[in-house]
Design a protein around this motif. Structure first.
Motif, PDB file in Angstrom:
ATOM      1  N   LEU A  52       0.814  -1.212   0.000  1.00 17.37           N
ATOM      2  CA  LEU A  52       0.000   0.000   0.000  1.00 17.37           C
ATOM      3  C   LEU A  52       0.849   1.264   0.000  1.00 17.37           C
ATOM      4  N   ASP A  53       2.116   1.142   0.315  1.00 20.11           N
ATOM      5  CA  ASP A  53       3.008   2.304   0.299  1.00 20.11           C
ATOM      6  C   ASP A  53       3.620   2.557  -1.073  1.00 20.11           C
ATOM      7  N   ASP A  54       3.417   1.634  -2.008  1.00 13.64           N
ATOM      8  CA  ASP A  54       3.989   1.772  -3.351  1.00 13.64           C
ATOM      9  C   ASP A  54       3.013   2.537  -4.250  1.00 13.64           C
ATOM     10  N   GLN A  55       3.088   3.845  -4.215  1.00 19.31           N
ATOM     11  CA  GLN A  55       2.101   4.662  -4.924  1.00 19.31           C
ATOM     12  C   GLN A  55       2.124   4.439  -6.430  1.00 19.31           C
ATOM     13  N   GLU A  56       3.306   4.261  -7.002  1.00 23.85           N
ATOM     14  CA  GLU A  56       3.381   4.048  -8.442  1.00 23.85           C
ATOM     15  C   GLU A  56       2.745   2.717  -8.835  1.00 23.85           C
ATOM     16  N   ALA A  71      -9.796  -2.806  -0.279  1.00 24.89           N
ATOM     17  CA  ALA A  71     -10.269  -3.567   0.879  1.00 24.89           C
ATOM     18  C   ALA A  71      -9.127  -4.030   1.765  1.00 24.89           C
ATOM     19  N   ALA A  72      -7.953  -3.417   1.640  1.00 27.89           N
ATOM     20  CA  ALA A  72      -6.788  -3.897   2.379  1.00 27.89           C
ATOM     21  C   ALA A  72      -6.674  -3.290   3.765  1.00 27.89           C
ATOM     22  N   ASP A  73      -6.894  -1.992   3.887  1.00 28.30           N
ATOM     23  CA  ASP A  73      -6.653  -1.312   5.161  1.00 28.30           C
ATOM     24  C   ASP A  73      -7.478  -0.041   5.195  1.00 28.30           C
ATOM     25  N   VAL A  80      -5.262   5.521  -0.336  1.00 29.85           N
ATOM     26  CA  VAL A  80      -6.444   6.204  -0.871  1.00 29.85           C
ATOM     27  C   VAL A  80      -6.032   7.414  -1.703  1.00 29.85           C
ATOM     28  N   GLU A  81      -5.048   8.159  -1.236  1.00 30.80           N
ATOM     29  CA  GLU A  81      -4.581   9.311  -2.005  1.00 30.80           C
ATOM     30  C   GLU A  81      -4.010   8.876  -3.350  1.00 30.80           C
ATOM     31  N   PRO A  93     -15.367   3.328 -11.064  1.00 28.75           N
ATOM     32  CA  PRO A  93     -15.780   3.061  -9.680  1.00 28.75           C
ATOM     33  C   PRO A  93     -14.573   2.838  -8.771  1.00 28.75           C
ATOM     34  N   LEU A  94     -14.663   3.386  -7.567  1.00 28.84           N
ATOM     35  CA  LEU A  94     -13.717   3.121  -6.483  1.00 28.84           C
ATOM     36  C   LEU A  94     -14.534   2.763  -5.254  1.00 28.84           C
ATOM     37  N   LEU A  95     -14.456   1.503  -4.829  1.00 24.65           N
ATOM     38  CA  LEU A  95     -15.139   1.064  -3.617  1.00 24.65           C
ATOM     39  C   LEU A  95     -14.111   0.990  -2.497  1.00 24.65           C
ATOM     40  N   HIS A  96     -14.422   1.597  -1.366  1.00 28.30           N
ATOM     41  CA  HIS A  96     -13.496   1.633  -0.229  1.00 28.30           C
ATOM     42  C   HIS A  96     -14.158   0.991   0.979  1.00 28.30           C
ATOM     43  N   ALA A  97     -13.449   0.040   1.610  1.00 25.04           N
ATOM     44  CA  ALA A  97     -13.970  -0.655   2.790  1.00 25.04           C
ATOM     45  C   ALA A  97     -13.646   0.117   4.053  1.00 25.04           C
ATOM     46  N   SER A  98     -14.694   0.509   4.782  1.00 29.93           N
ATOM     47  CA  SER A  98     -14.534   1.099   6.108  1.00 29.93           C
ATOM     48  C   SER A  98     -15.197   0.168   7.115  1.00 29.93           C
ATOM     49  N   GLY A  99     -15.309   0.614   8.355  1.00 36.75           N
ATOM     50  CA  GLY A  99     -15.917  -0.220   9.377  1.00 36.75           C
ATOM     51  C   GLY A  99     -16.682   0.614  10.385  1.00 36.75           C
ATOM     52  N   SER A 100     -17.735   0.025  10.950  1.00 39.70           N
ATOM     53  CA  SER A 100     -18.625   0.803  11.809  1.00 39.70           C
ATOM     54  C   SER A 100     -18.067   1.078  13.197  1.00 39.70           C
ATOM     55  N   SER A 101     -16.816   0.675  13.459  1.00 41.43           N
ATOM     56  CA  SER A 101     -16.186   1.159  14.696  1.00 41.43           C
ATOM     57  C   SER A 101     -15.996   2.661  14.657  1.00 41.43           C
ATOM     58  N   ILE A 102     -16.234   3.307  13.509  1.00 43.96           N
ATOM     59  CA  ILE A 102     -16.167   4.772  13.450  1.00 43.96           C
ATOM     60  C   ILE A 102     -17.171   5.410  14.406  1.00 43.96           C
TER      61      ILE A 102
END
Length: 307
Positions: A52-56, A71-73, A80-81, A93-102
């Protein structure tokens, strides 16, 4: 459709990838190591070697795909950026996984009455997350704001997900922690009185929601994934009954933190997270079929096959 999935070797991403392959989509998945790449390839997923740190790497994979599922982190802002920068202006489309612990509280096993709808956590609502969860909420809102940059962005905010996965990773996060501790100690534990309640959702229903969102979610959409709820005392006792371990027992928060760490104990297992997801049902026609996590625990916890 060509779909790039971060977290393709994980629980959510792996399960969604399996269904995408069944639907004859082409799936590529981020792999941190050659061993993970080999495992993905064996499942029909084209590996993309990187982190996930490999932006290129992320940008290149996003450019080559028709859609991206992150869906990784849920807490990795850099990924995300990189993905939103790469997808800007494409309409993909860009689907992003979050969680309800927010919406989790510092309940330490005590019950709370408050429930949250999608509207209640919108950027214009007066609600504010706890300081511990503010960075995740900021990432969610970064994804939602990407709609203004020409991306069909969606945040899928899962509650407590149960069920055996269909990818490399078989288990979710919360219930397996209770099970692992119980098998190690011989006692199933819950924090405090165990009266704290989480909304729940089965992995099969989560997969259905991802595919529906991929097909038709409007830009800038936020959906809670939930269908039912249960207290941790009830879930712990169902585990104890299934494993033949007698009566589940309370645990103080300090002991729980020593076992699981601060964030898992305080938010994943000790808080209340009660959400109500109506948008996916109303906008996408989502029809979750599984209603009871405790029934699943008693019927399927020790099953070897997925689902």
């Amino acid at each position: 459709m060509r779909i790039f999935v971060t977290g393709a070797s994980g629980y959510i991403g792996g399960s969604v990838s399996a269904r995408l392959l069944q639907a004859r989509h082409e799936v590529s998945g981020l792999a941190r190591t050659e061993d993970r790449a080999k495992a993905l390839r064996a499942r029909g997923i084209t590996p993309v070697l990187g982190t996930l740190d490999d932006q290129e790497v992320l940008a290149g994979a996003a450019h080559g795909a028709d859609a991206v599922i992150n869906a990784a982190d849920s807490d990795h802002r850099g990924a995300v950026e990189a993905l939103t920068d790469a997808l800007a202006g494409t309409g993909k489309p860009l689907l992003h996984a979050s969680g309800s612990s927010i919406v989790g509280d510092d309940a330490r096993g005590e019950a709370a009455e408050r429930t949250y709808t999608e509207a209640a956590v919108s950027p214009t609502a007066p609600w504010r997350p706890s300081p511990d969860k503010a960075p995740r909420v900021a990432i969610d809102r970064l994804v939602l704001a990407a709609a203004e940059r020409g991306i069909r962005s969606t945040v899928l905010c899962g509650s407590l997900i149960y069920g055996h996965g269909y990818g490399i990773a078989r288990d979710s996060v919360q219930l397996p922690r209770l099970v692992d501790q119980a098998r190690k100690s011989g006692v199933v534990r819950y924090i405090g009185t165990g009266s704290n309640i989480w909304s729940t959702v089965h992995i099969d229903d989560v997969i259905d929601l991802y595919l529906l969102a991929l097909e038709s979610a409007p830009p800038g959409s936020f959906y809670f994934a939930e269908n039912g709820e249960a207290s941790f005392a009830a879930m712990a006792q169902a585990i104890a009954d299934t494993l033949g371990l007698g009566t589940a027992q309370p645990w103080d928060i300090d002991a729980a933190i020593r076992e699981w760490g601060y964030e898992p104990a305080a938010y994943a297992l000790g808080s209340n997270s009660r959400v109500r997801g109506t948008r996916a049902r109303d906008q996408l026609g989502w029809k979750p079929a599984h209603h009871s996590v405790t029934d699943w625990i008693r019927r399927r916890l020790t099953a070897s096959e997925p689902g």
